[in-house]
Design a protein around this motif. Structure first.
Motif, mmCIF file in Angstrom:
data_model
loop_
_atom_site.group_PDB
_atom_site.id
_atom_site.type_symbol
_atom_site.label_atom_id
_atom_site.label_comp_id
_atom_site.label_asym_id
_atom_site.label_seq_id
_atom_site.Cartn_x
_atom_site.Cartn_y
_atom_site.Cartn_z
ATOM 1 N N PHE A 125 0.840 -1.198 0.000
ATOM 2 C CA PHE A 125 0.000 0.000 0.000
ATOM 3 C C PHE A 125 0.874 1.248 0.000
ATOM 4 N N ILE A 126 1.858 1.297 0.877
ATOM 5 C CA ILE A 126 2.736 2.474 0.955
ATOM 6 C C ILE A 126 3.587 2.588 -0.303
ATOM 7 N N LEU A 161 -1.891 0.903 12.023
ATOM 8 C CA LEU A 161 -0.560 0.942 12.633
ATOM 9 C C LEU A 161 0.492 0.328 11.727
ATOM 10 N N ASP A 162 0.141 -0.744 11.013
ATOM 11 C CA ASP A 162 1.068 -1.339 10.044
ATOM 12 C C ASP A 162 1.379 -0.354 8.919
ATOM 13 N N VAL A 163 0.348 0.323 8.428
ATOM 14 C CA VAL A 163 0.541 1.313 7.364
ATOM 15 C C VAL A 163 1.412 2.462 7.879
ATOM 16 N N TRP A 164 1.117 2.923 9.077
ATOM 17 C CA TRP A 164 1.893 4.006 9.679
ATOM 18 C C TRP A 164 3.363 3.596 9.794
ATOM 19 N N TRP A 165 3.607 2.381 10.277
ATOM 20 C CA TRP A 165 4.974 1.900 10.428
ATOM 21 C C TRP A 165 5.689 1.828 9.068
ATOM 22 N N LYS A 169 8.996 3.914 7.876
ATOM 23 C CA LYS A 169 10.209 3.227 7.412
ATOM 24 C C LYS A 169 10.638 3.696 6.032
ATOM 25 N N THR A 170 9.697 4.005 5.177
ATOM 26 C CA THR A 170 10.030 4.287 3.786
ATOM 27 C C THR A 170 10.042 5.760 3.422
ATOM 28 N N THR A 171 9.508 6.615 4.285
ATOM 29 C CA THR A 171 9.380 8.021 3.950
ATOM 30 C C THR A 171 10.318 8.856 4.806
ATOM 31 N N PRO A 172 11.178 9.636 4.165
ATOM 32 C CA PRO A 172 12.019 10.532 4.957
ATOM 33 C C PRO A 172 11.148 11.483 5.777
#
Length: 186
Positions: A125-126, A161-165, A169-172
């Motif tokens: 998704f991210i 919470l998974d999406v947030w994590w 992790k992937t977004t500066p």
């Protein structure tokens, strides 16, 4: 984002079948009217179709096809509605997803978000979200937050919470400002 070849007839047929079964289960309503509470009853054929495609032993890259399918589904959700004949005339010439997108009935964001949650695909998704232009990305994040806050379940919270994590992790850090996440009321 290189998608590779889109010669996906067999896989698209399976996915199409999943959507047709879901559509049949939801009659007389259209899938574009689906709510979160309807997903448990209606979403199973779609999830099973994607799992069948992803687990097929003949595929050397099942994750790649799941990604392609979710891209097609998201593109379908983002299509303007209703589609006019002039839109169709332009789209069949310019839209890479025209033929496969037309195999899927008109759907809403609930179908997309519930499918992502059912597949536990927060990372994907991210990844797909970050490929969208900034304005569309922010609009999609707003829709996701609206979706999560309606009839919230423990599964919704876990997926959020998974999406947030995955986002963290992937977004500066600098890319998150001003992001809808920081404006979300607690």
């Amino acid at each position: 984002m290189d998608l590779g070849p889109l010669n996906i007839c067999e896989e698209m047929t399976i996915l199409h079948g999943g959507f047709l079964l879901a559509e049949q289960l939801f009659r007389p309503k259209a899938l574009a009217e689906l709510t979160k509470s309807d997903w448990e009853h209606v979403g199973r054929p779609i999830v099973e179709a994607l799992r069948e495609i992803s687990s097929a032993a003949a595929h050397s890259q099942p994750f790649a096809w799941k990604k392609k399918a979710l891209i097609i589904i998201w593109a379908k959700v983002l299509q303007p509605h209703p589609v006019t004949p002039s839109d169709t005339e332009t789209r069949w010439q310019e839209d890479l997803f025209f033929s496969v997108g037309n195999m899927i009935p008109t759907i809403n964001h609930t179908v997309l978000f519930e499918l992502l949650k059912s597949l536990e695909a927060s990372g994907l998704f991210i990844q797909l979200l970050m490929a969208l232009p900034t304005t569309i990305r922010h609009a999609e994040l707003e829709r996701f937050l609206e979706h999560v806050t309606v009839d919230t379940s423990s599964e919704d919270v876990a997926f959020f919470l998974d999406v947030w994590w995955e986002m963290m992790k992937t977004t500066p850090r600098r890319c998150l400002q001003p992001c809808i996440w920081t404006n979300w009321p607690l």
